[in-house]
Design a protein around this motif. Structure first.
Motif, PDB file in Angstrom:
ATOM      1  N   GLY A 249      -0.137  -3.922  -2.732  1.00 37.02           N
ATOM      2  CA  GLY A 249      -1.243  -3.895  -1.777  1.00 37.02           C
ATOM      3  C   GLY A 249      -1.670  -5.286  -1.395  1.00 37.02           C
ATOM      4  N   GLN A 250      -2.760  -5.319  -0.679  1.00 33.13           N
ATOM      5  CA  GLN A 250      -3.232  -6.588  -0.159  1.00 33.13           C
ATOM      6  C   GLN A 250      -3.427  -7.617  -1.260  1.00 33.13           C
ATOM      7  OE1 GLN A 250      -7.128  -6.639   1.370  1.00 33.13           O
ATOM      8  NE2 GLN A 250      -6.840  -8.707   2.106  1.00 33.13           N
ATOM      9  N   THR A 251      -4.046  -7.209  -2.367  1.00 33.47           N
ATOM     10  CA  THR A 251      -4.281  -8.170  -3.440  1.00 33.47           C
ATOM     11  C   THR A 251      -3.204  -8.096  -4.516  1.00 33.47           C
ATOM     12  OG1 THR A 251      -5.846  -6.546  -4.299  1.00 33.47           O
ATOM     13  CG2 THR A 251      -6.754  -8.432  -3.162  1.00 33.47           C
ATOM     14  N   GLY A 252      -2.248  -7.196  -4.347  1.00 29.09           N
ATOM     15  CA  GLY A 252      -1.174  -7.087  -5.320  1.00 29.09           C
ATOM     16  C   GLY A 252       0.112  -7.616  -4.719  1.00 29.09           C
ATOM     17  N   LYS A 253       1.213  -6.938  -5.024  1.00 27.30           N
ATOM     18  CA  LYS A 253       2.494  -7.396  -4.473  1.00 27.30           C
ATOM     19  C   LYS A 253       2.691  -6.830  -3.078  1.00 27.30           C
ATOM     20  CE  LYS A 253       5.320  -8.761  -8.218  1.00 27.30           C
ATOM     21  NZ  LYS A 253       4.618  -8.320  -9.434  1.00 27.30           N
ATOM     22  N   ILE A 254       3.298  -7.646  -2.243  1.00 19.53           N
ATOM     23  CA  ILE A 254       3.647  -7.192  -0.904  1.00 19.53           C
ATOM     24  C   ILE A 254       5.132  -6.893  -0.943  1.00 19.53           C
ATOM     25  CG2 ILE A 254       3.850  -7.921   1.514  1.00 19.53           C
ATOM     26  CD1 ILE A 254       1.219  -9.559   0.835  1.00 19.53           C
ATOM     27  N   ILE A 255       5.499  -5.663  -0.631  1.00 18.92           N
ATOM     28  CA  ILE A 255       6.904  -5.281  -0.754  1.00 18.92           C
ATOM     29  C   ILE A 255       7.380  -4.630   0.537  1.00 18.92           C
ATOM     30  CG2 ILE A 255       6.900  -5.041  -3.275  1.00 18.92           C
ATOM     31  CD1 ILE A 255       6.548  -2.000  -2.848  1.00 18.92           C
ATOM     32  N   ALA A 256       8.684  -4.646   0.736  1.00 25.34           N
ATOM     33  CA  ALA A 256       9.253  -4.049   1.940  1.00 25.34           C
ATOM     34  C   ALA A 256      10.534  -3.301   1.599  1.00 25.34           C
ATOM     35  CB  ALA A 256       9.530  -5.133   2.974  1.00 25.34           C
ATOM     36  N   PRO A 257      10.438  -2.259   0.763  1.00 27.42           N
ATOM     37  CA  PRO A 257      11.650  -1.526   0.417  1.00 27.42           C
ATOM     38  C   PRO A 257      12.120  -0.662   1.582  1.00 27.42           C
ATOM     39  CG  PRO A 257       9.739  -0.405  -0.494  1.00 27.42           C
ATOM     40  CD  PRO A 257       9.234  -1.654   0.195  1.00 27.42           C
ATOM     41  N   ILE A 272      -2.039  -0.041   2.080  1.00 32.83           N
ATOM     42  CA  ILE A 272      -1.019  -0.057   3.135  1.00 32.83           C
ATOM     43  C   ILE A 272      -0.617  -1.493   3.485  1.00 32.83           C
ATOM     44  CG2 ILE A 272      -0.509   0.649   5.535  1.00 32.83           C
ATOM     45  CD1 ILE A 272      -0.711   2.914   3.400  1.00 32.83           C
ATOM     46  N   ALA A 273      -1.576  -2.417   3.384  1.00 29.73           N
ATOM     47  CA  ALA A 273      -1.295  -3.818   3.690  1.00 29.73           C
ATOM     48  C   ALA A 273      -0.114  -4.352   2.884  1.00 29.73           C
ATOM     49  CB  ALA A 273      -2.531  -4.665   3.421  1.00 29.73           C
ATOM     50  N   GLY A 274       0.096  -3.794   1.705  1.00 32.27           N
ATOM     51  CA  GLY A 274       1.182  -4.303   0.869  1.00 32.27           C
ATOM     52  C   GLY A 274       2.488  -3.557   1.031  1.00 32.27           C
ATOM     53  N   VAL A 275       2.476  -2.422   1.709  1.00 29.09           N
ATOM     54  CA  VAL A 275       3.688  -1.606   1.764  1.00 29.09           C
ATOM     55  C   VAL A 275       4.107  -1.243   3.192  1.00 29.09           C
ATOM     56  CG1 VAL A 275       3.227  -0.661  -0.539  1.00 29.09           C
ATOM     57  CG2 VAL A 275       2.472   0.616   1.463  1.00 29.09           C
ATOM     58  N   SER A 276       3.369  -1.732   4.177  1.00 28.96           N
ATOM     59  CA  SER A 276       3.640  -1.312   5.552  1.00 28.96           C
ATOM     60  C   SER A 276       4.987  -1.816   6.063  1.00 28.96           C
ATOM     61  CB  SER A 276       2.518  -1.748   6.494  1.00 28.96           C
ATOM     62  OG  SER A 276       2.429  -3.148   6.494  1.00 28.96           O
ATOM     63  N   GLY A 277       5.593  -2.767   5.357  1.00 29.45           N
ATOM     64  CA  GLY A 277       6.906  -3.257   5.755  1.00 29.45           C
ATOM     65  C   GLY A 277       8.029  -2.312   5.338  1.00 29.45           C
ATOM     66  N   SER A 278       7.709  -1.230   4.614  1.00 26.54           N
ATOM     67  CA  SER A 278       8.737  -0.283   4.162  1.00 26.54           C
ATOM     68  C   SER A 278       9.368   0.401   5.368  1.00 26.54           C
ATOM     69  CB  SER A 278       8.118   0.808   3.271  1.00 26.54           C
ATOM     70  OG  SER A 278       7.293   0.236   2.289  1.00 26.54           O
ATOM     71  N   LYS A 279      10.667   0.642   5.284  1.00 22.10           N
ATOM     72  CA  LYS A 279      11.350   1.288   6.400  1.00 22.10           C
ATOM     73  C   LYS A 279      10.892   2.745   6.527  1.00 22.10           C
ATOM     74  CE  LYS A 279      15.278  -0.850   7.400  1.00 22.10           C
ATOM     75  NZ  LYS A 279      16.521  -1.308   6.796  1.00 22.10           N
ATOM     76  N   TYR A 280      10.897   3.466   5.409  1.00 22.89           N
ATOM     77  CA  TYR A 280      10.420   4.854   5.406  1.00 22.89           C
ATOM     78  C   TYR A 280       9.335   5.009   4.346  1.00 22.89           C
ATOM     79  CZ  TYR A 280      14.712   5.944   7.956  1.00 22.89           C
ATOM     80  OH  TYR A 280      15.724   5.983   8.864  1.00 22.89           O
ATOM     81  N   ILE A 281       8.304   5.768   4.682  1.00 21.27           N
ATOM     82  CA  ILE A 281       7.260   6.074   3.698  1.00 21.27           C
ATOM     83  C   ILE A 281       7.194   7.589   3.525  1.00 21.27           C
ATOM     84  CG2 ILE A 281       4.775   5.973   3.173  1.00 21.27           C
ATOM     85  CD1 ILE A 281       4.658   3.288   4.638  1.00 21.27           C
ATOM     86  N   VAL A 282       7.194   8.020   2.275  1.00 28.33           N
ATOM     87  CA  VAL A 282       7.044   9.433   1.937  1.00 28.33           C
ATOM     88  C   VAL A 282       5.716   9.572   1.203  1.00 28.33           C
ATOM     89  CG1 VAL A 282       7.947  11.303   0.478  1.00 28.33           C
ATOM     90  CG2 VAL A 282       9.539   9.813   1.718  1.00 28.33           C
ATOM     91  N   ALA A 283       4.913  10.571   1.563  1.00 27.87           N
ATOM     92  CA  ALA A 283       3.637  10.761   0.876  1.00 27.87           C
ATOM     93  C   ALA A 283       3.567  12.132   0.248  1.00 27.87           C
ATOM     94  CB  ALA A 283       2.495  10.583   1.865  1.00 27.87           C
ATOM     95  N   ILE A 284       3.072  12.140  -0.992  1.00 30.91           N
ATOM     96  CA  ILE A 284       2.816  13.410  -1.677  1.00 30.91           C
ATOM     97  C   ILE A 284       1.354  13.379  -2.082  1.00 30.91           C
ATOM     98  CG2 ILE A 284       3.390  14.833  -3.694  1.00 30.91           C
ATOM     99  CD1 ILE A 284       6.198  13.344  -3.536  1.00 30.91           C
ATOM    100  N   ASN A 285       0.559  14.273  -1.507  1.00 30.04           N
ATOM    101  CA  ASN A 285      -0.879  14.213  -1.728  1.00 30.04           C
ATOM    102  C   ASN A 285      -1.433  15.613  -1.496  1.00 30.04           C
ATOM    103  OD1 ASN A 285      -3.747  13.592  -1.314  1.00 30.04           O
ATOM    104  ND2 ASN A 285      -3.058  11.465  -1.248  1.00 30.04           N
ATOM    105  N   ASN A 286      -2.428  16.002  -2.340  1.00 29.35           N
ATOM    106  CA  ASN A 286      -2.950  17.369  -2.170  1.00 29.35           C
ATOM    107  C   ASN A 286      -4.011  17.473  -1.073  1.00 29.35           C
ATOM    108  OD1 ASN A 286      -5.076  16.173  -3.421  1.00 29.35           O
ATOM    109  ND2 ASN A 286      -5.117  17.533  -5.209  1.00 29.35           N
ATOM    110  N   ASP A 287      -4.369  16.331  -0.485  1.00 31.87           N
ATOM    111  CA  ASP A 287      -5.367  16.350   0.588  1.00 31.87           C
ATOM    112  C   ASP A 287      -4.667  16.078   1.920  1.00 31.87           C
ATOM    113  OD1 ASP A 287      -7.377  15.874   2.386  1.00 31.87           O
ATOM    114  OD2 ASP A 287      -8.198  14.123   1.338  1.00 31.87           O
ATOM    115  N   LYS A 288      -4.613  17.090   2.774  1.00 33.24           N
ATOM    116  CA  LYS A 288      -3.833  16.895   4.009  1.00 33.24           C
ATOM    117  C   LYS A 288      -4.498  15.913   4.961  1.00 33.24           C
ATOM    118  CE  LYS A 288      -5.278  20.911   6.862  1.00 33.24           C
ATOM    119  NZ  LYS A 288      -6.520  21.234   6.159  1.00 33.24           N
ATOM    120  N   THR A 289      -5.760  15.546   4.706  1.00 34.66           N
ATOM    121  CA  THR A 289      -6.424  14.568   5.585  1.00 34.66           C
ATOM    122  C   THR A 289      -6.298  13.130   5.046  1.00 34.66           C
ATOM    123  OG1 THR A 289      -8.569  14.722   4.499  1.00 34.66           O
ATOM    124  CG2 THR A 289      -8.146  16.318   6.258  1.00 34.66           C
ATOM    125  N   ALA A 290      -5.599  12.940   3.917  1.00 38.03           N
ATOM    126  CA  ALA A 290      -5.460  11.584   3.343  1.00 38.03           C
ATOM    127  C   ALA A 290      -4.796  10.655   4.376  1.00 38.03           C
ATOM    128  CB  ALA A 290      -4.629  11.647   2.068  1.00 38.03           C
TER     129      ALA A 290
END
Ligand SMILES: Cc1cc2nc3c(=O)[nH]c(=O)nc-3n(C[C@H](O)[C@H](O)[C@H](O)COP(=O)(O)OP(=O)(O)OC[C@H]3O[C@@H](n4cnc5c(N)ncnc54)[C@H](O)[C@@H]3O)c2cc1C
Lengths: 321, 249
Positions: A249-257, A272-290
Motif C-alpha cells: 500500500g501507500q505506506t507499505g510496499k508498492i508492487i506491480a505483479p 490500492i495505491a500500492g497495488v494499482s500497477g498489477s496487471k490483473y486484480i482479483v477480489a474475494i469479499n463478502n461485501d458486494k459494495t466493497a
C-alpha cells in the motif's frame, strides 16, 4: 553516446529485475540509435555477466573493489558517475528499488542530470525527452520532460516485459579504486529461500476480512501452489497477524505483479495505491459494495473461509496434484 | 545533537485528484492538505529521540519549501512538537530545486541528523533526501526503518531485499525513512496547538536554481475492464477464467 544500465547483483547473481532493466535500456538505446552498456558492482562470474548480452547489452562492466562490498550511497554514486562519464552515457537506467533510490537521485545532482523516477513505460518521445511516470500514489500519471543533456530513469519493477535481443557482448572487469566507505554494516538479518514480494508475479494478499492470523493456511497454500508470494493490508501487519514485510500500500510496499488476489481487503485508496500497477486484480469479499470491486477484473462475493479452500482444490486439480 | 525533519505538504490521500489548464496542473480546489505520511512518521521518531534524554538530542526543527499558503501544514508540525520551523518561500518546482533549497538551509544552520521521507505521496519522486545529501556531500542511508542514538552514535536499520541491515554512518547524514521508523504519527494535543500559534516560522528567500524537469501533462489511469463476477457457489470457475483469459495459471 550509449545507454548505461546499472544492474545490481545479489551475491553474484542477476535476477529477472536485472534482465528487465537491460531489456528496457536496450530499447531506449534503439530509440536513440546507440549501444547499451551494463555495469555491475561485485564478484560476478563470466557466465552470469554474459547472460546480460541475451537481453541486449553490448558491453558489460564489472567493477570490483573491497570498498564496494556493501551499499554506500556516496561510493556507489561516484562509481556509476565515473563509468557514465567514461562511456559518454546520455541515459542512465536504474531500478526504482531501495538501492536504486539511494543512488539515482545522488547521481542526478552529481551529473546535473534530470531524474525521471518511478517510470513505467518507454519514453514517450526522445525530443523533447519525455517519460511517463506514476504520480499521486497511482491516482494519476504524468508526462515529464527531462531537460538536461544526460538523463536518469528509474524503472518500476515488473513494469516492462523482458525481451530477448541477443548481442555479441563484450565483458570487462575493472579493479575499481575508491575511498573507504562511510556506511559500516554491523549486522545483516536475511530471510533466505523465500520469494520476495517485489519479485513475485503472482501475489495472494489478505486483509482484515481474514478475521484471524490462524486463518492464513489456505491463503499461503494458494500462493505456494501458484508460485506466488503472500501479502497483506496495513491493519493486518499493524495487528501483528503478518510480518511487516508483507504490508502493501501507500505506506507499505508498492508492487506491480501480473496477478494480485485480494482476499478480505476492502480496497481503501491507500491500499490500492500500492497495488494499482498489477496487471490483473482479483477480489474475494463478502461485501458486494466493497471498493476493491471497482478496480478488480474478477470477483467473488463470498466468505473467504469458504472460497479459499475451494480455490486451493481447483488449482491442485489443474496442476494435477 | 540537532535534528532537521524535512516536510512535504501533500493532498490527503483520499483526495480524488483532478487537473486543470488542459491537464497541466493539479486542481487545488477543495483539497485537504496534510503532512506527507512518511514525514509525519519521521517527525514522530525525531520527537521520541528528543524525549529520551540519553540520546542527547537537543532540538527538532522542521523545514519546508513552499509558499505562505502551506503554513497551516508547518503549524501542524509545530503543534505535534517541533521546536522550530523554517519555510523557504518558493513554489517547489521539482525535486532537484527543493533539495537545493534545503541544502542552503542546512548550510546556514548545522544539523547532525537530517530526516526525509522516502517519497512524497504527490509526485512520488523518492529523490529529495538523497539529492540533498549529494548537494551537501554527506552520507545518506535509504529505506531506513529504524533510527537510534547510542553513545552519541546513530544506529540505523535499513531494509534490503529480503531482510534488514544494521548500519552506522558518521554525522551529519541524511536518513531517508520508510515504514517502521515510528508506529503511529503523534497527534497534536491542545497544549501543543496553543503553543504552536506563538512559535515563529522563519522565512528564507530561495536561491536561484533552475529545475531540471518539467511536468507537462497529467493523465488519469485508464479505466479497468468491469469486474466479472463468479458464482460464490462455484469458485473453481475463477481458476478456469484466469487460466483461459490471463494465461497466468
Ligand atoms: C496515511 C494512511 C496511510 C495508509 N496506508 C495504507 C497502506 O499502505 N496499506 C493499506 O492496506 N492500508 C493503508 N491505510 C489504511 C487504509 O485506509 C485501510 O484502513 C486499510 O487498507 C483497510 O484494510 P482492510 O481492507 O484489510 O480492512 P477493512 O477495511 O476492515 O476491510 C476488510 C474487508 O474484508 C471484508 N470481509 C470481512 N469478512 C469477510 C469474509 N468472511 N470473507 C470475505 N471478506 C470479508 C469486508 O467486507 C471488508 O471489505 C492507510 C491509511 C492512512 C490514513
Amino acid at each position: 553516446m550509449s545507454v548505461l544500465v546499472y544492474t545490481e547483483n545479489w551475491d553474484g547473481k542477476f535476477k529477472k529485475l536485472s534482465y528487465e532493466l537491460v531489456s528496457y535500456g536496450s530499447k531506449v538505446a534503439e530509440m536513440l540509435g546507440t549501444t547499451t552498456t551494463a555495469v555491475t558492482i561485485g564478484n560476478v562470474n563470466d557466465d552470469e555477466l554474459n547472460t546480460l548480452g541475451k537481453y541486449g547489452a553490448d558491453k558489460v562492466l564489472c567493477l570490483q573493489s573491497e570498498n564496494l562490498k556493501n551499499l554506500d550511497s556516496q561510493l556507489y554514486t561516484n562509481a556509476i558517475a565515473k563509468v557514465a562519464q567514461d562511456e559518454g552515457s546520455k541515459v542512465i537506467v536504474i531500478s526504482n528499488n531501495n538501492s536504486g533510490k539511494s543512488i539515482a537521485p545522488r547521481l542526478s545532482v552529481k551529473l546535473k542530470a534530470a531524474l525521471g523516477s518511478g517510470v513505467s513505460q518507454l519514453p514517450l518521445s526522445t525530443s523533447p525527452f519525455t517519460v511517463y511516470k506514476r504520480t499521486f500514489s497511482g491516482a494519476a500519471f504524468a508526462h515529464v520532460v527531462l531537460k538536461t543533456d544526460v538523463k536518469i530513469i528509474t524503472l518500476t519493477q515488473n513494469s516492462f516485459d523482458i525481451v530477448e535481443n541477443s548481442k555479441q557482448v563484450k565483458v570487462e572487469r575493472v579493479d575499481f579504486q575508491t575511498d573507504a566507505p562511510k556506511t559500516v554494516v554491523k549486522d545483516v538479518q536475511k530471510q533466505t529461500g523465500k520469494l520476495l514480494l517485489t519479485d513475485a508475479e503472482i501475489v495472494v494478499s489478505g486483509g482484515r476480512g481474514m478475521k484471524s492470523p490462524d486463518n492464513w493456511g489456505p491463503l499461503e497454500e494458494l500462493a505456494e501452489l501458484l508460485g506466488g508470494a503472500t501479502a497483506c493490508s496495513r491493519p493486518v501487519s499493524d495487528e501483528g497477524w503478518r510480518p511487516h514485510e508483507e504490508h502493501t500500500g501507500q505506506t507499505g510496499k508498492i508492487i506491480a505483479p501480473n496477478l494480485y488476489i485480494a482476499v478480505g481487503i476492502s480496497g481503501a485508496t491507500q491500499h490500492i495505491a500500492g497495488v494499482s500497477g498489477s496487471k490483473y486484480i482479483v477480489a474475494i469479499n463478502n461485501d458486494k459494495t466493497a471498493p476493491i470491486f471497482e478496480v478488480a477484473q474478477y470477483g467473488i462475493v463470498g466468505d473467504a473461509q469458504k472460497v479459499l479452500p475451494q480455490l486451493v482444490e481447483a488449482v491442485k486439480e489443474i496442476k494435477g496434484k | 545533537m540537532k535534528i532537521l525533519v524535512c516536510i512535504s505538504h501533500v493532498p490527503d490521500t483520499t483526495t480524488k485528484v483532478k487537473f486543470v489548464d488542459g491537464d497541466t496542473k493539479l486542481d487545488t480546489n477543495g483539497i485537504q492538505w496534510v503532512i506527507n505520511p512518511w514525514d509525519e512518521l519521521s517527525l514522530t521518531r525525531a520527537l521520541e529521540l528528543k524525549d529520551n534524554a540519553s540520546t542527547g538530542v537537543s532540538s527538532v526543527t522542521v523545514a519546508h519549501v513552499g509558499p505562505a499558503t502551506t503554513e497551516p501544514t508547518i503549524r501542524k508540525a509545530l503543534a505535534i512538537g517541533a521546536d522550530n520551523a523554517i519555510r523557504v518561500n518558493a513554489d517547489p518546482a521539482d525535486a532537484y530545486f527543493v533539495a537545493a533549497q534545503l541544502a542552503e538551509v542546512v548550510k546556514q544552520e548545522q544539523f547532525d541528523i537530517i530526516m526525509c521521507g522516502i517519497e512524497s505521496s504527490d509526485y512520488n519522486g523518492s529523490a529529495v533526501g538523497s539529492m540533498l545529501a549529494e548537494f551537501l556531500d554527506i552520507p545518506s542511508v535509504s529505506a531506513v526503518s529504524g533510527l537510534n542514538i547510542e553513545n552519541n552514535e546513530a544506529i540505523i536499520t535499513r531494509e534490503i531485499d529480503g531482510g534488514k541491515e544494521t548500519v552506522t554512518v558518521p554525522t551529519p547524514f541524511v536518513a531517508i525513512v520508510q515504514k517502521g521508523i515510528a508506529k503511529e504519527p503523534r497527534i497534536a494535543a491542545m497544549r501543543g496547538i496553543m503553543m504552536a500559534r506563538s512559535k515563529p516560522i522563519k522565512v528564507i528567500e530561495p536561491v536561484a536554481i533552475d529545475p531540471l524537469t518539467e511536468y507537462v501533462k497529467f493523465e488519469l489511469p485508464k479505466p479497468r475492464a468491469a469486474c466479472k463476477f463468479v458464482d460464490p457457489e462455484n469458485p473453481k470457475e475463477l481458476i478456469t477464467l484466469l487460466q483461459n483469459e490471463t494465461k497466468l495459471i
